[in-house]
Design a protein around this motif. Sequence first.
Motif, short mmCIF file in Angstrom:
data_model
loop_
_atom_site.label_atom_id
_atom_site.label_comp_id
_atom_site.label_asym_id
_atom_site.label_seq_id
_atom_site.Cartn_x
_atom_site.Cartn_y
_atom_site.Cartn_z
N LEU A 57 0.84 -1.20 0.00
CA LEU A 57 0.00 0.00 0.00
C LEU A 57 0.87 1.25 0.00
O LEU A 57 1.76 1.41 0.84
N HIS A 58 0.62 2.15 -0.95
CA HIS A 58 1.32 3.42 -1.04
C HIS A 58 0.29 4.54 -0.90
O HIS A 58 -0.43 4.84 -1.85
N THR A 59 0.19 5.16 0.27
CA THR A 59 -0.73 6.28 0.44
C THR A 59 0.03 7.60 0.35
O THR A 59 1.25 7.63 0.47
N MET A 60 -0.72 8.67 0.12
CA MET A 60 -0.15 10.00 -0.11
C MET A 60 0.88 9.94 -1.23
O MET A 60 1.94 10.57 -1.18
N ALA A 61 0.56 9.16 -2.24
CA ALA A 61 1.48 8.95 -3.35
C ALA A 61 0.73 9.09 -4.67
O ALA A 61 -0.46 8.80 -4.76
N GLU A 62 1.44 9.53 -5.69
CA GLU A 62 0.85 9.64 -7.02
C GLU A 62 1.90 9.31 -8.08
O GLU A 62 3.11 9.42 -7.85
N VAL A 63 1.40 8.92 -9.23
CA VAL A 63 2.27 8.57 -10.35
C VAL A 63 2.75 9.86 -11.00
O VAL A 63 1.96 10.70 -11.42
N SER A 64 4.07 10.02 -11.09
CA SER A 64 4.63 11.23 -11.70
C SER A 64 5.16 10.99 -13.11
O SER A 64 5.32 11.93 -13.89
N ALA A 65 5.45 9.73 -13.45
CA ALA A 65 5.93 9.41 -14.80
C ALA A 65 5.79 7.91 -15.03
O ALA A 65 5.83 7.12 -14.09
N VAL A 66 5.61 7.55 -16.29
CA VAL A 66 5.55 6.15 -16.69
C VAL A 66 6.36 5.96 -17.95
O VAL A 66 6.22 6.73 -18.91
N SER A 67 7.23 4.97 -17.96
CA SER A 67 8.01 4.65 -19.16
C SER A 67 7.91 3.15 -19.42
O SER A 67 7.41 2.39 -18.60
N GLY A 68 8.39 2.75 -20.58
CA GLY A 68 8.34 1.35 -20.94
C GLY A 68 7.23 1.06 -21.93
O GLY A 68 6.57 1.96 -22.45
N ASP A 69 7.00 -0.24 -22.14
CA ASP A 69 6.02 -0.65 -23.13
C ASP A 69 5.22 -1.81 -22.56
O ASP A 69 5.36 -2.17 -21.40
N ALA A 70 4.42 -2.40 -23.44
CA ALA A 70 3.45 -3.40 -23.04
C ALA A 70 4.02 -4.45 -22.09
O ALA A 70 5.00 -5.12 -22.42
N PHE A 71 3.42 -4.55 -20.91
CA PHE A 71 3.74 -5.55 -19.89
C PHE A 71 5.15 -5.43 -19.34
O PHE A 71 5.67 -6.36 -18.74
N ASP A 72 5.75 -4.26 -19.51
CA ASP A 72 7.08 -4.00 -18.95
C ASP A 72 7.21 -2.50 -18.70
O ASP A 72 7.91 -1.78 -19.40
N TYR A 73 6.50 -2.02 -17.68
CA TYR A 73 6.43 -0.59 -17.40
C TYR A 73 7.24 -0.24 -16.16
O TYR A 73 7.35 -1.03 -15.21
N THR A 74 7.82 0.95 -16.18
CA THR A 74 8.44 1.54 -15.00
C THR A 74 7.59 2.72 -14.56
O THR A 74 7.39 3.67 -15.31
N VAL A 75 7.06 2.63 -13.34
CA VAL A 75 6.19 3.67 -12.80
C VAL A 75 6.98 4.47 -11.78
O VAL A 75 7.46 3.92 -10.78
N ARG A 76 7.13 5.76 -12.05
CA ARG A 76 7.79 6.65 -11.09
C ARG A 76 6.75 7.14 -10.09
O ARG A 76 5.74 7.71 -10.45
N LEU A 77 7.04 6.91 -8.82
CA LEU A 77 6.09 7.22 -7.76
C LEU A 77 6.61 8.37 -6.91
O LEU A 77 7.75 8.33 -6.43
N ALA A 78 5.80 9.41 -6.74
CA ALA A 78 6.13 10.53 -5.86
C ALA A 78 5.30 10.39 -4.59
O ALA A 78 4.07 10.44 -4.64
N THR A 79 5.97 10.21 -3.47
CA THR A 79 5.29 10.05 -2.18
C THR A 79 5.42 11.33 -1.39
O THR A 79 6.52 11.78 -1.07
N HIS A 80 4.29 11.94 -1.06
CA HIS A 80 4.29 13.21 -0.36
C HIS A 80 4.50 13.01 1.14
O HIS A 80 4.11 11.97 1.70
#
Length: 437
Positions: free
Chosen positions: A74-97
Amino acid sequence: MKGLDVAVVGAGIAGIEAALTIADHGIRVHLIEIEPSIGGHMAQLDTTFPTNDSSMCLLSSKMAGVERHPMIVLHTMAEVSAVSGDAFDYTVRLATHPRYVDASACTGCGACSEACPVEVYNRYDAGIGVRKAIYVPHPRAIPHIAVRDAEHCIDCGLCYDTCTAGAIARNEPERESDLQVAGIVIATGYEPYDPSGKKAFRYLDYPDVITSLEFERMLAADGPTGGEIRRLSDGKRPDSIVFISCVGSREKKEGRNYCSCVCCMYTAKNARRVGEKYPDVQVTVMRSDIRAYGKGYQEYFKSAKKDTGVKYIRGMPGSVERGRDGRMRIVVEKIKKETPVTEMVTLEPDLVVLSVGMRPSPRTERLAAMLQIPLDPFGFLDAENRFSCPVETVRKGIYIAGAAVSPKDISDCVVQGEAAAMKVFLDALSAAAGRRP
């Protein structure tokens, strides 16, 4: 592929259901929520239709299931700031406040809130209640951890002195982290329509014109009035209440010519609750037509009129005014059933409740632009084919669910959350096995 992890963005009922379903199939889920607690708007409701069950009684077990599940991070107080990659191989950049509270040390005892001298409007209570500058979001919040509101904190030091666990931090940086995931489910929900733009209804001008969500918090036992209906102007119980339907929905001139699906039914629910709890209060609902499409919904609507004496008027008012005597006054042209005859009706309610519709969350629009997935003409997420697979987007490995897709009631959000979960599960396994989903 770097792994079979899945990210679920948004922890309302649709996101929670998706996360639990995926996790139950042995895949680790990162459940991402920008608020301090999970639960979404469902956590604010008093009861649900058509069963009149307690909303939190239904939701709490699922929230607790998320907290206890070994396959959910569980990641609360967090939002996605960027996403890279392609189908079924994504890197999600998470900004946690920053929470400014050590989650591993905080016990959620509430001593810091009791000591805090600052009171601000409580968004959980839709603005009709107050909270402290350091607070636990609500009694059944998960995680049950305090959060310090740095914007309103006056740094008096009382909370630091009161906290025996030493959990409160004076400074905490915003953190960034990367998640490697095979799929992403977007369940960012909705926002209630803000009626302050409809000047004719006098919301925020007259204190006794409130929204349906504010009324829900009045009805809730854990709400700011302890479940009692009160006029905000003087704290007295109203003798008459008028509900105005379709506020912010089905308005072609304003670009919202869609039905919000839930307004007719939650209005019937709230009007019924008033009739059951206060049989001497006169309750009137102004509506255009009734859209009770679900199982048992039509019967529920009819029983509100038959069992509790709620009066329905087919006709929509142009405005809410105040007479010379200071009372609110509503004039409406009543359309009589199955005849072209109309009648002018004047009401003088003590409380007016605006049954507001749903609109897309601004976070949904930002996330859609980031992920390069389209929106429909109204700003909701659009599926690649809304008929054959309404949870699949134009980008492989990215799925959608809940009220972020279109206005939905709770049961439909649950169903679509489960559908998105099974789709990402099956597609990710196929990709892992080297087969094209």
